[in-house]
Design an enzyme around this catalytic site. Sequence first.
Site, short mmCIF file in Angstrom:
data_model
loop_
_atom_site.label_atom_id
_atom_site.label_comp_id
_atom_site.label_asym_id
_atom_site.label_seq_id
_atom_site.Cartn_x
_atom_site.Cartn_y
_atom_site.Cartn_z
N VAL A 11 40.31 1.36 -43.83
CA VAL A 11 39.50 0.14 -43.56
C VAL A 11 40.25 -1.07 -42.43
CG1 VAL A 11 38.72 -2.10 -44.31
CG2 VAL A 11 38.42 0.04 -45.67
N GLU A 158 33.97 6.57 -44.87
CA GLU A 158 34.99 7.52 -44.20
C GLU A 158 34.43 8.76 -43.45
OE1 GLU A 158 38.37 8.52 -46.67
OE2 GLU A 158 38.56 6.36 -47.23
N ASN A 214 28.54 0.46 -54.26
CA ASN A 214 29.16 1.48 -54.62
C ASN A 214 28.57 2.16 -55.91
OD1 ASN A 214 30.33 1.82 -52.33
ND2 ASN A 214 32.46 1.42 -53.07
N ILE A 256 21.12 12.30 -52.99
CA ILE A 256 20.66 13.17 -53.89
C ILE A 256 21.06 14.63 -53.89
CG2 ILE A 256 18.67 11.49 -54.38
CD1 ILE A 256 16.65 13.67 -52.90
N CYS A 266 36.80 5.23 -53.06
CA CYS A 266 36.15 4.05 -53.42
C CYS A 266 35.20 4.45 -54.77
CB CYS A 266 35.15 3.66 -52.28
SG CYS A 266 35.79 3.05 -50.91
#
Length: 449
Positions: A11, A158, A214, A256, A266
């Site tokens: 980050v 990422e 998230n 999906i 994360c």
Amino acid sequence: MRVAIFGTGYVGLVTGTCLAEVGHDVVCVDIDQAKVDGLGQGIIPIYEPGLEPMVKANHAAGRLAFTTEAASAIAHGQVVFIAVGTPPDEDGSADLQYVLAVARTIGRHLAQPAVVVNKSTVPVGTADKVRAAIAAELAARGVEIAFDVVSNPEFLKEGDAVADCMRPDRIVIGADNPDAVAVLRRLYAPFNRNRDRVVEMDVRSAELTKYAANAMLATKISFMNEIANIAERVGADIEQVRQGIGSDPRIGWHFIYPGAGYGGSCFPKDVQALARTAAQHGHQAQLLNAVEAVNDGQKGHLFELIQRHYDRGEDEGVRGKTFAVWGLAFKPNTDDMRAAPSRRLLAQLWEAGATVRVFDPEAMHEARRVFGERADLVFCETAYEALEGADALAVITEWKQFRSPDFARLRQTLGDAVVFDGRNIYDPQEIEAAGLAYYGIGRGRSLHA
Ligand code: NAD
């Protein structure tokens, strides 16, 4: 504007580089001397597409500097970012030790008013703790300097981080002082020209927004894996089901894809941390706990398919077999192996007495660091080299270069002519037509083959 960024990881380095790219004057601080030295010489510690030339160009242009010296960086920054890690604590909550260490450092060295920006993913209430830590250090020095603490969570992916940073979907700014918002609006103005991407809110809502995003994405993945497990048992094909539901705009095509489970730095830690925050506030987050439990089970699923295959015949099972494993990173276009499903698969294969021959386009150096040298692990230079002497192939990261292999060559090379596809990247009919046995995730026909 003059910017300091604490933490030069996925980050911090991407954010610092993108801010320098649009003309800001950025100093990146890290406590890792080797990393800072390397960056100064143009050695980029992570693989992120497009990042290396931008780091080098901005460094050469004098807009992007790297240092371990916190004091000079703080003296430089009108805006000071905190972008250090927030790994899971033993109980799953976010470990704030690195964030608060930076806050104390800022308090020890702050000499002029600044806006302190929390970019790390942190539980609700952390901005208050950061503010208190800075204030305590200022008080200990006997000085009064105005500062704001703003929450500005990061949403980059990422593997696509530079593009996400240069063209953000939204810029969430949580603040209680309009002046601090104005400073961040100025900072982000170059990314915000064709429409206003800034979403202003209070600090706590901004902190929760990151976890909610998230957790929502992780929920979609676990939901799909749950349906895949049902499909496998009832003889349905999850890929056909996916086509059937994704076309509904209320559901959509993103996130999906069934597979070997989500990993990375994360989703696993953030879902757990949010559930932990909920518990600390007297709420049992049943859905979040289930999302994580489904994912944990899913990480072991490819090995279940492997066991099922080998326990069927007269074979002695997995013991003594050699597996080619394609992919180690938790997803394509990164070298990040944090919480990667490959780690579980390899541990299970080793536990069962198998040898693995691994290849990943970018994560080999990270794999060497994570696993070290061992007799039952062979690092290979190419995907096809990994097949040599292998009995079976397991694909666990869907890198593009794995998508269209020479199936005839796989058939000739693999001793047991079987492919375990942890990302459903192959067409079962095509692969079986080449004479290979095929196992995917949630493709009921595998069970009934
Ligand atoms: P990282 O582990 O890649 O990098 C963290 C860096 O901080 C390391 O280089 C470490 O040496 C440095 N550091 C630790 N203590 C320090 C200190 N006191 N001073 C200066 N540097 C220090 O972490 P990351 O993946 O970049 O994640 C950072 C934060 O951003 C986390 O909270 C994460 O949850 C969040 N986040 C990550 C992503 C992602 O895709 N990786 C996306 C969005 C948000």
